[in-house]
Write a protein that holds these residues in place. Structure first.
Motif, PDB file in Angstrom:
ATOM      1  N   ARG A   1      -9.795 -11.335  -1.585  1.00 42.14           N
ATOM      2  CA  ARG A   1      -8.682 -11.710  -0.710  1.00 42.14           C
ATOM      3  C   ARG A   1      -8.969 -13.091  -0.140  1.00 42.14           C
ATOM      4  O   ARG A   1     -10.069 -13.350   0.352  1.00 42.14           O
ATOM      5  N   VAL A   2      -7.978 -13.954  -0.207  1.00 47.57           N
ATOM      6  CA  VAL A   2      -8.117 -15.320   0.308  1.00 47.57           C
ATOM      7  C   VAL A   2      -7.227 -15.453   1.530  1.00 47.57           C
ATOM      8  O   VAL A   2      -5.997 -15.397   1.430  1.00 47.57           O
ATOM      9  N   PHE A   3      -7.841 -15.632   2.704  1.00 47.64           N
ATOM     10  CA  PHE A   3      -7.098 -15.737   3.957  1.00 47.64           C
ATOM     11  C   PHE A   3      -6.792 -17.182   4.371  1.00 47.64           C
ATOM     12  O   PHE A   3      -5.668 -17.473   4.755  1.00 47.64           O
TER      13      PHE A   3
ATOM     14  N   LEU B   1     -13.552  -1.688  -0.679  1.00 49.40           N
ATOM     15  CA  LEU B   1     -14.357  -2.894  -0.545  1.00 49.40           C
ATOM     16  C   LEU B   1     -13.630  -4.088  -1.164  1.00 49.40           C
ATOM     17  O   LEU B   1     -13.011  -3.968  -2.217  1.00 49.40           O
ATOM     18  N   TYR B   2     -13.698  -5.242  -0.508  1.00 51.27           N
ATOM     19  CA  TYR B   2     -13.183  -6.482  -1.090  1.00 51.27           C
ATOM     20  C   TYR B   2     -14.023  -7.658  -0.610  1.00 51.27           C
ATOM     21  O   TYR B   2     -14.729  -7.572   0.399  1.00 51.27           O
ATOM     22  N   LEU B   3     -13.932  -8.756  -1.346  1.00 51.45           N
ATOM     23  CA  LEU B   3     -14.628  -9.987  -0.993  1.00 51.45           C
ATOM     24  C   LEU B   3     -13.651 -10.920  -0.299  1.00 51.45           C
ATOM     25  O   LEU B   3     -12.619 -11.282  -0.871  1.00 51.45           O
ATOM     26  N   ALA B   4     -13.932 -11.266   0.932  1.00 51.94           N
ATOM     27  CA  ALA B   4     -13.142 -12.260   1.657  1.00 51.94           C
ATOM     28  C   ALA B   4     -13.737 -13.626   1.341  1.00 51.94           C
ATOM     29  O   ALA B   4     -14.855 -13.940   1.740  1.00 51.94           O
ATOM     30  N   ALA B   5     -12.986 -14.436   0.583  1.00 53.61           N
ATOM     31  CA  ALA B   5     -13.514 -15.714   0.099  1.00 53.61           C
ATOM     32  C   ALA B   5     -13.594 -16.746   1.209  1.00 53.61           C
ATOM     33  O   ALA B   5     -12.653 -16.933   1.981  1.00 53.61           O
ATOM     34  N   LEU B   6     -14.737 -17.434   1.280  1.00 53.48           N
ATOM     35  CA  LEU B   6     -14.936 -18.535   2.221  1.00 53.48           C
ATOM     36  C   LEU B   6     -14.953 -19.882   1.500  1.00 53.48           C
ATOM     37  O   LEU B   6     -14.674 -20.911   2.094  1.00 53.48           O
ATOM     38  N   GLU B   7     -15.311 -19.840   0.214  1.00 53.35           N
ATOM     39  CA  GLU B   7     -15.368 -21.072  -0.578  1.00 53.35           C
ATOM     40  C   GLU B   7     -15.085 -20.729  -2.040  1.00 53.35           C
ATOM     41  O   GLU B   7     -15.552 -19.709  -2.550  1.00 53.35           O
ATOM     42  N   ILE B   8     -14.286 -21.565  -2.692  1.00 51.63           N
ATOM     43  CA  ILE B   8     -13.944 -21.370  -4.100  1.00 51.63           C
ATOM     44  C   ILE B   8     -14.130 -22.696  -4.822  1.00 51.63           C
ATOM     45  O   ILE B   8     -13.534 -23.701  -4.436  1.00 51.63           O
ATOM     46  N   ASN B   9     -14.945 -22.697  -5.861  1.00 48.37           N
ATOM     47  CA  ASN B   9     -15.175 -23.917  -6.640  1.00 48.37           C
ATOM     48  C   ASN B   9     -14.947 -23.644  -8.119  1.00 48.37           C
ATOM     49  O   ASN B   9     -15.478 -22.676  -8.672  1.00 48.37           O
ATOM     50  N   LYS B  10     -14.151 -24.502  -8.759  1.00 46.01           N
ATOM     51  CA  LYS B  10     -13.912 -24.382 -10.187  1.00 46.01           C
ATOM     52  C   LYS B  10     -15.091 -24.972 -10.942  1.00 46.01           C
ATOM     53  O   LYS B  10     -15.604 -26.040 -10.595  1.00 46.01           O
ATOM     54  N   LEU B  11     -15.550 -24.261 -11.978  1.00 44.78           N
ATOM     55  CA  LEU B  11     -16.691 -24.696 -12.768  1.00 44.78           C
ATOM     56  C   LEU B  11     -16.238 -25.076 -14.174  1.00 44.78           C
ATOM     57  O   LEU B  11     -15.182 -24.633 -14.646  1.00 44.78           O
ATOM     58  N   ASP B  12     -17.044 -25.867 -14.833  1.00 45.94           N
ATOM     59  CA  ASP B  12     -16.742 -26.310 -16.193  1.00 45.94           C
ATOM     60  C   ASP B  12     -17.264 -25.273 -17.182  1.00 45.94           C
ATOM     61  O   ASP B  12     -18.465 -25.025 -17.263  1.00 45.94           O
TER      62      ASP B  12
ATOM     63  N   ASN C   1     -14.564  -1.025  -6.045  1.00 43.92           N
ATOM     64  CA  ASN C   1     -15.713  -1.924  -5.946  1.00 43.92           C
ATOM     65  C   ASN C   1     -16.824  -1.316  -5.088  1.00 43.92           C
ATOM     66  O   ASN C   1     -16.564  -0.566  -4.145  1.00 43.92           O
ATOM     67  N   TYR C   2     -18.061  -1.659  -5.418  1.00 40.18           N
ATOM     68  CA  TYR C   2     -19.213  -1.192  -4.666  1.00 40.18           C
ATOM     69  C   TYR C   2     -20.365  -2.170  -4.876  1.00 40.18           C
ATOM     70  O   TYR C   2     -20.323  -3.015  -5.780  1.00 40.18           O
ATOM     71  N   VAL C   3     -21.382  -2.047  -4.050  1.00 39.26           N
ATOM     72  CA  VAL C   3     -22.614  -2.842  -4.213  1.00 39.26           C
ATOM     73  C   VAL C   3     -23.628  -1.983  -4.948  1.00 39.26           C
ATOM     74  O   VAL C   3     -23.933  -0.861  -4.520  1.00 39.26           O
ATOM     75  N   ARG C   4     -24.149  -2.505  -6.042  1.00 31.81           N
ATOM     76  CA  ARG C   4     -25.243  -1.822  -6.754  1.00 31.81           C
ATOM     77  C   ARG C   4     -26.560  -2.318  -6.177  1.00 31.81           C
ATOM     78  O   ARG C   4     -26.890  -3.510  -6.255  1.00 31.81           O
ATOM     79  N   CYS C   5     -27.310  -1.420  -5.566  1.00 34.70           N
ATOM     80  CA  CYS C   5     -28.531  -1.774  -4.842  1.00 34.70           C
ATOM     81  C   CYS C   5     -29.647  -2.201  -5.788  1.00 34.70           C
ATOM     82  O   CYS C   5     -29.932  -1.531  -6.784  1.00 34.70           O
TER      83      CYS C   5
END
Length: 202
Positions: A59-61, A93-104, A195-199
């Motif tokens: 999710r991008v706020f 569970l979701y990832l709240a994005a703080l930074e997004i960078n496009k890669l080559d 979604n979940y975190v695999r320990c």
């Protein structure tokens, strides 16, 4: 800024960091929400000599980041950093994005998938154990207690699966509400897509 997207309290007990890379996958309902822009990050890696695909909820706020992701194309290769949250409605569970960078894509870049969490053990009584093609696991949540921008308290319950036998034994010694730190990777269930975190370490 929407209150659901707020910073963590600056305390060691509330560590919450995610860095992950993958391919942009737009969702059909992305334009129907005005508070945030949702999309999925397709993360591919080789696991047990087979290609594994995880579709991770993002999710991008922040408005500037929303414009940045909307200007990208399906399957663009990106790296995200952010924090994990649990939805107030579904608890997913979701990832709240703080930074997004496009890669080559042409560069031989190593895929990132790193999660670091700390908080308190929250014992999940319903379906605390399960089994997948990669083995048996114990499921629990890392409870984080924070504050919204308006000062209201917020709790996140971040679901973790522990597969390693030694780590499962270690988890069994911990009590509900006991401090805990986890490192791992962000995954999606092959069955439900949740979604979940695999320990990796505990």
């Amino acid at each position: 800024m929407n209150h659901e997207f707020s910073g963590l309290d600056n305390q060691a007990q509330n560590k919450n960091f995610v860095r992950i890379s993958g391919l942009v996958h737009f969702l059909s309902n992305s334009k129907n929400n005005h508070k945030y822009f949702p999309f999925a990050l397709r993360h591919e890696n080789i696991y047990n000599n087979m290609l594994r695909k995880d579709f991770l909820n993002v999710r991008v706020f922040p408005e500037d980041l929303q414009e940045k992701i909307k200007a990208m194309n399906e399957n663009d290769f990106v790296e995200l950093t952010g924090v994990l949250r649990s939805s107030r409605g579904s608890g997913e569970l979701y990832l709240a994005a703080l930074e997004i960078n496009k890669l080559d894509k042409s560069e031989n870049l190593q895929l990132e998938n790193q999660v670091e969490l700390s908080g308190f053990v929250h014992v999940i009584k319903a379906q605390s154990e399960g089994e997948t093609g990669t083995g048996k696991y114990t499921r629990f949540a890392v409870r984080q207690e924070n504050h919204e921008l308006d000062g209201q308290p917020r709790k996140d319950f971040l679901v973790v699966r522990v597969y390693d036998e030694a780590l499962r034994a270690k988890l069994a010694t911990k009590s509900d509400s006991e401090p805990v730190s986890v490192t791992g990777t962000l995954r999606s269930s092959r069955g439900s897509g949740v979604n979940y975190v695999r320990c990796v370490s505990l």
